[in-house]
Motif scaffolding. Structure first.
Motif, PDB file in Angstrom:
ATOM      1  N   TRP A  50      -7.389   2.037   0.225  1.00  0.00           N
ATOM      2  CA  TRP A  50      -6.654   0.919  -0.358  1.00  0.00           C
ATOM      3  C   TRP A  50      -7.554  -0.307  -0.534  1.00  0.00           C
ATOM      4  CZ3 TRP A  50      -2.846   0.285  -3.322  1.00  0.00           C
ATOM      5  CH2 TRP A  50      -2.125  -0.909  -3.401  1.00  0.00           C
ATOM      6  N   PHE A 102      -1.837   6.436   1.899  1.00  0.00           N
ATOM      7  CA  PHE A 102      -3.112   5.865   1.470  1.00  0.00           C
ATOM      8  C   PHE A 102      -3.829   5.336   2.710  1.00  0.00           C
ATOM      9  CE2 PHE A 102      -4.229   4.756  -3.056  1.00  0.00           C
ATOM     10  CZ  PHE A 102      -3.550   5.829  -3.592  1.00  0.00           C
ATOM     11  N   ARG A 127       0.844  -1.197   0.000  1.00  0.00           N
ATOM     12  CA  ARG A 127       0.000   0.000   0.000  1.00  0.00           C
ATOM     13  C   ARG A 127       0.880   1.248   0.000  1.00  0.00           C
ATOM     14  NH1 ARG A 127      -2.580   2.568   4.698  1.00  0.00           N
ATOM     15  NH2 ARG A 127      -1.964   0.732   5.889  1.00  0.00           N
TER      16      ARG A 127
END
Length: 200
Positions: A85, A80, A76
């Motif tokens: 995600w 984020f 990820r």
């Protein structure tokens, strides 16, 4: 840079992504064209090409899924949120399923057609029909399923594309670059915004 890394996609994943995307757009246009032409001979030819590319997408989608399961998955990106995600992963998984489901539904459609027209894949060999009973009711059912799945895929793909463009042009976080350049890593979103604010 053939394989994925911890924070970047490799060349193989990128080629799978853009090849299937281009083929799908072409399939939508080709499928619509088969309904617009008046010549039955041209319509037959277009349908054969539509089926041929459908089987190509099915094969590539299966290979892409295998590659995704066997390869390292990029982590990820920084900054984020978990929700953001997970939403991206859900869309990605949906596209994997739909890229398999759409051509499979098309295969069921031609297999249940009362016309019994064989599929000449790229005029090279015949694809056998699925062991399904032929009837007008089954043919209509699978035609509706094939069409709705195709339109649904187009909507999901459009949303996916708009989200990627938003990240690239509005947020400037480099996410789109990961699917354009093998080995490209996403910079920190806040850092990118800070650079823009500083006029860099």
């Amino acid at each position: 840079m053939l394989r994925n890394r911890d924070n970047a996609y490799g060349l193989i994943a990128i080629l799978f992504h853009w090849t299937i995307a281009a083929l799908f757009v072409g399939q939508i246009l080709l499928g619509l064209a088969t309904q617009w032409v008046a010549s039955l001979a041209l319509q037959f030819t277009l349908i054969q090409w539509h089926k041929s590319f459908g089987f190509l997408i099915l094969g590539l989608a299966a290979l892409r899924l295998f590659w995704a399961l066997a390869s390292r998955r990029p982590a990820r990106p920084r900054d984020f949120s978990r929700t953001e995600w997970l939403a991206a992963k859900l869309v990605q998984a949906s596209l994997y399923v739909l890229m398999l489901a759409v051509p499979l539904a098309g295969w069921a459609l031609v297999s249940t057609s009362t016309l019994g027209v064989p599929t000449f894949a790229f005029n090279m060999f015949v694809i056998p029909h699925l062991p399904l009973a032929r009837s007008e009711a089954a043919e209509h059912f699978w035609r509706d399923v094939h069409e709705w799945l195709a339109y649904g895929t187009a909507l999901v793909a459009a949303g996916h594309m708009l989200a990627a463009l938003r990240h690239h042009f509005w947020l400037g976080d480099g996410i789109l670059k990961r699917m354009l350049q093998p080995g490209a890593e996403s910079p920190n979103r806040g850092t990118v915004k800070g650079q823009k604010a500083a006029g860099r």
